[in-house]
Design an enzyme around this catalytic site. Sequence first.
Site, PDB file in Angstrom:
ATOM      1  N   GLY A 147     -13.444   0.860 -17.976  1.00 33.61           N
ATOM      2  CA  GLY A 147     -12.210   0.235 -17.483  1.00 33.61           C
ATOM      3  C   GLY A 147     -12.386  -0.662 -16.284  1.00 33.61           C
ATOM      4  O   GLY A 147     -11.546  -0.664 -15.385  1.00 33.61           O
ATOM      5  N   THR A 148     -13.474  -1.415 -16.257  1.00 32.79           N
ATOM      6  CA  THR A 148     -13.645  -2.367 -15.157  1.00 32.79           C
ATOM      7  C   THR A 148     -13.957  -3.749 -15.709  1.00 32.79           C
ATOM      8  O   THR A 148     -14.667  -3.884 -16.704  1.00 32.79           O
ATOM      9  CB  THR A 148     -14.746  -1.921 -14.156  1.00 32.79           C
ATOM     10  N   SER A 149     -13.406  -4.768 -15.030  1.00 30.25           N
ATOM     11  CA  SER A 149     -13.681  -6.139 -15.461  1.00 30.25           C
ATOM     12  C   SER A 149     -15.053  -6.588 -14.964  1.00 30.25           C
ATOM     13  O   SER A 149     -15.542  -7.639 -15.360  1.00 30.25           O
ATOM     14  CB  SER A 149     -12.596  -7.075 -14.926  1.00 30.25           C
ATOM     15  N   CYS A 157     -11.823   0.974  18.603  1.00 31.96           N
ATOM     16  CA  CYS A 157     -11.392   2.339  18.280  1.00 31.96           C
ATOM     17  C   CYS A 157     -11.909   2.722  16.897  1.00 31.96           C
ATOM     18  O   CYS A 157     -11.829   1.929  15.961  1.00 31.96           O
ATOM     19  CB  CYS A 157      -9.867   2.374  18.297  1.00 31.96           C
ATOM     20  N   TYR A 214       0.816  -1.220   0.000  1.00 33.50           N
ATOM     21  CA  TYR A 214       0.000   0.000   0.000  1.00 33.50           C
ATOM     22  C   TYR A 214       0.847   1.267   0.000  1.00 33.50           C
ATOM     23  O   TYR A 214       0.442   2.282  -0.563  1.00 33.50           O
ATOM     24  CB  TYR A 214      -1.028  -0.023   1.147  1.00 33.50           C
ATOM     25  N   CYS A 260      -4.990   4.960  20.415  1.00 35.49           N
ATOM     26  CA  CYS A 260      -4.961   3.739  21.228  1.00 35.49           C
ATOM     27  C   CYS A 260      -3.684   3.677  22.063  1.00 35.49           C
ATOM     28  O   CYS A 260      -2.594   3.872  21.540  1.00 35.49           O
ATOM     29  CB  CYS A 260      -5.010   2.501  20.326  1.00 35.49           C
ATOM     30  N   CYS A 280      -1.774   3.708  15.639  1.00 34.15           N
ATOM     31  CA  CYS A 280      -2.869   4.598  16.021  1.00 34.15           C
ATOM     32  C   CYS A 280      -2.390   5.567  17.100  1.00 34.15           C
ATOM     33  O   CYS A 280      -1.859   5.143  18.125  1.00 34.15           O
ATOM     34  CB  CYS A 280      -4.056   3.777  16.526  1.00 34.15           C
ATOM     35  N   HIS A 297     -14.756   1.785  -2.816  1.00 37.45           N
ATOM     36  CA  HIS A 297     -13.723   0.944  -2.194  1.00 37.45           C
ATOM     37  C   HIS A 297     -12.779   1.741  -1.300  1.00 37.45           C
ATOM     38  O   HIS A 297     -11.719   1.264  -0.929  1.00 37.45           O
ATOM     39  CB  HIS A 297     -12.940   0.175  -3.264  1.00 37.45           C
ATOM     40  N   THR A 304     -10.381  -1.707 -23.088  1.00 35.74           N
ATOM     41  CA  THR A 304      -9.455  -2.219 -24.110  1.00 35.74           C
ATOM     42  C   THR A 304      -9.864  -3.621 -24.565  1.00 35.74           C
ATOM     43  O   THR A 304      -9.385  -4.103 -25.577  1.00 35.74           O
ATOM     44  CB  THR A 304      -8.012  -2.269 -23.555  1.00 35.74           C
TER      45      THR A 304
HETATM   46  P1  OAD Z   1      -9.585  -5.102 -13.061  1.00 41.52           P
HETATM   47  O1  OAD Z   1      -8.100  -5.201 -13.044  1.00 41.52           O
HETATM   48  O2  OAD Z   1     -10.370  -6.284 -12.645  1.00 41.52           O
HETATM   49  O3  OAD Z   1     -10.078  -4.729 -14.521  1.00 41.52           O
HETATM   50  C1  OAD Z   1      -9.519  -3.676 -15.243  1.00 41.52           C
HETATM   51  C2  OAD Z   1     -10.267  -3.532 -16.555  1.00 41.52           C
HETATM   52  O4  OAD Z   1      -9.723  -2.425 -17.249  1.00 41.52           O
HETATM   53  C3  OAD Z   1     -10.145  -4.740 -17.476  1.00 41.52           C
HETATM   54  O5  OAD Z   1     -11.449  -5.047 -17.968  1.00 41.52           O
HETATM   55  C4  OAD Z   1      -9.241  -4.245 -18.611  1.00 41.52           C
HETATM   56  O6  OAD Z   1      -9.580  -4.835 -19.852  1.00 41.52           O
HETATM   57  C5  OAD Z   1      -9.561  -2.768 -18.608  1.00 41.52           C
HETATM   58  N1  OAD Z   1      -8.513  -1.881 -19.125  1.00 41.52           N
HETATM   59  C6  OAD Z   1      -7.162  -2.007 -19.063  1.00 41.52           C
HETATM   60  N2  OAD Z   1      -6.545  -0.946 -19.584  1.00 41.52           N
HETATM   61  C7  OAD Z   1      -7.527  -0.085 -19.990  1.00 41.52           C
HETATM   62  C8  OAD Z   1      -7.532   1.208 -20.600  1.00 41.52           C
HETATM   63  N3  OAD Z   1      -6.412   1.849 -20.887  1.00 41.52           N
HETATM   64  N4  OAD Z   1      -8.731   1.763 -20.870  1.00 41.52           N
HETATM   65  C9  OAD Z   1      -9.889   1.118 -20.585  1.00 41.52           C
HETATM   66  N5  OAD Z   1      -9.939  -0.088 -20.014  1.00 41.52           N
HETATM   67  C10 OAD Z   1      -8.790  -0.692 -19.712  1.00 41.52           C
HETATM   68  O7  OAD Z   1      -9.962  -3.824 -12.206  1.00 41.52           O
HETATM   69  P2  OAD Z   1     -11.368  -3.422 -11.593  1.00 41.52           P
HETATM   70  O8  OAD Z   1     -12.497  -3.839 -12.455  1.00 41.52           O
HETATM   71  O9  OAD Z   1     -11.266  -1.992 -11.221  1.00 41.52           O
HETATM   72  O10 OAD Z   1     -11.113  -4.111  -5.329  1.00 41.52           O
HETATM   73  O11 OAD Z   1     -11.367  -4.296 -10.301  1.00 41.52           O
HETATM   74  C11 OAD Z   1     -12.418  -4.170  -9.401  1.00 41.52           C
HETATM   75  C12 OAD Z   1     -11.920  -4.324  -7.997  1.00 41.52           C
HETATM   76  O12 OAD Z   1     -11.222  -5.567  -7.858  1.00 41.52           O
HETATM   77  C13 OAD Z   1     -10.913  -3.306  -7.542  1.00 41.52           C
HETATM   78  O13 OAD Z   1     -11.473  -2.122  -7.089  1.00 41.52           O
HETATM   79  C14 OAD Z   1     -10.217  -3.987  -6.445  1.00 41.52           C
HETATM   80  C15 OAD Z   1     -10.004  -5.298  -7.138  1.00 41.52           C
HETATM   81  O14 OAD Z   1      -9.677  -6.316  -6.360  1.00 41.52           O
HETATM   82  C16 OAD Z   1     -10.633  -4.150  -4.080  1.00 41.52           C
HETATM   83  O15 OAD Z   1      -9.455  -4.022  -3.817  1.00 41.52           O
HETATM   84  C17 OAD Z   1     -11.689  -4.359  -3.055  1.00 41.52           C
HETATM   85 ZN    ZN Z   2      -6.980   3.259  17.635  1.00 39.14          ZN
END
Ligand code: OAD
Ligand code: ZN
Length: 316
Positions: free
Chosen positions: A253-255, A148, A73, A211, A208, A135, A280
């Site tokens: 841009g989300t899977s 806490c 992180y 605490c 913390c 998130h 993509t």
């Molecule tokens: P993912 O890594 O699962 O998916 C990323 C998506 O972005 C995929 O569908 C890629 O094809 C697409 N991608 C890659 N490059 C791109 C670009 N330049 N333009 C557009 N699309 C592109 O990420 P998330 O869907 O965000 O949660 O994942 C969801 C959650 O799972 C995250 O927030 C995180 C993870 O574990 C937690 O940590 C709780």
């Molecule tokens: Zn604390």
Amino acid sequence: MESEQQMSKQLREFQEHLKKSKKIVALVGAGLSVSSGLPTFRGSQGLWKNFNMIDLATPDAFYIDPGLVWQFYSWRRVSALKARPNRGHLALSKLSNLSSNRDNGKKVDYITITQNVDGLSSRSNHCKDNLYEIHGSLFNLKCTSFMCNYVDRNNFKHPLTKALADTEDEYEKKNRKRTLEEIEQQDLSISPQFKPVVQLTESDLPQCPVCKDGSLLRPGVVWFGESLPLNVITKIDNFIESETPVDLVLVIGTSGTVYPANSYVDRIKLKGGKVAIFNTDIEEDILQGKVKDTWGFRGDAAELLPVALEPLIGEI
Ligand code: OAD
Ligand code: ZN
């Protein structure tokens, strides 16, 4: 490969619907921040020092080795701080401010639901009232003690402790200037030559200040298996379920693999809303316009969004 013709037909149809839309949701994932230099979770980019990022984003991982998870992180914090919002973030930011500025005659009810914790949307001048970071944020720290409720918000300090200094610099130097193409073409069979992960003890990690027993602080993000902030989820539910249905959901841009984010699209569709995907990687049927009420735009979201949204937001 979609033909130019198919793409422009989709764009035309999408923009006609966009102009008529009174209520819009954007559901954002890691792909939006790729062209800012931040990696996604799944697929070829989802490694940190040869660990699978998804394995590190869990309460179990933190319980077993908080030093390892904090190094991960700490690297993500500094990467996000060094990254800059891209044109995709700016396009959504403009859309968000359109909805709060009712004088321009374009009345749009709008929210961004982002799964990203990198803070880039909020740094792009996005209207605060309609940005939901479901998130959490890399820049919030919270106490791990059950007793806490200490939370430190918008903490941009780096490094957070002396021991966390420098653990990510090498990765950062390697990745910072890479283009999207280079990231996509990287050879995964070659192990990146990272410094090995340093073994850190609890006293090396952020603690913390409230605490007395020196409980650890943890990143203020939602890990797998944890529940999402109820107040945020309720506001989103109210927006989606209210009497006026959502006309359009932009899936950027989300899977779509993580609940509840992935459920929003189906809920909006059920109530008659249409879907536009910016990714993509998009199914062929969608690109060919064979999936009802769904448009697909294949490519970098940072490039596609300013073009697709131009009829509402103007030029960027
Ligand atoms: P993912 O890594 O699962 O998916 C990323 C998506 O972005 C995929 O569908 C890629 O094809 C697409 N991608 C890659 N490059 C791109 C670009 N330049 N333009 C557009 N699309 C592109 O990420 P998330 O869907 O965000 O949660 O994942 C969801 C959650 O799972 C995250 O927030 C995180 C993870 O574990 C937690 O940590 C709780
Ligand atoms: Zn604390």
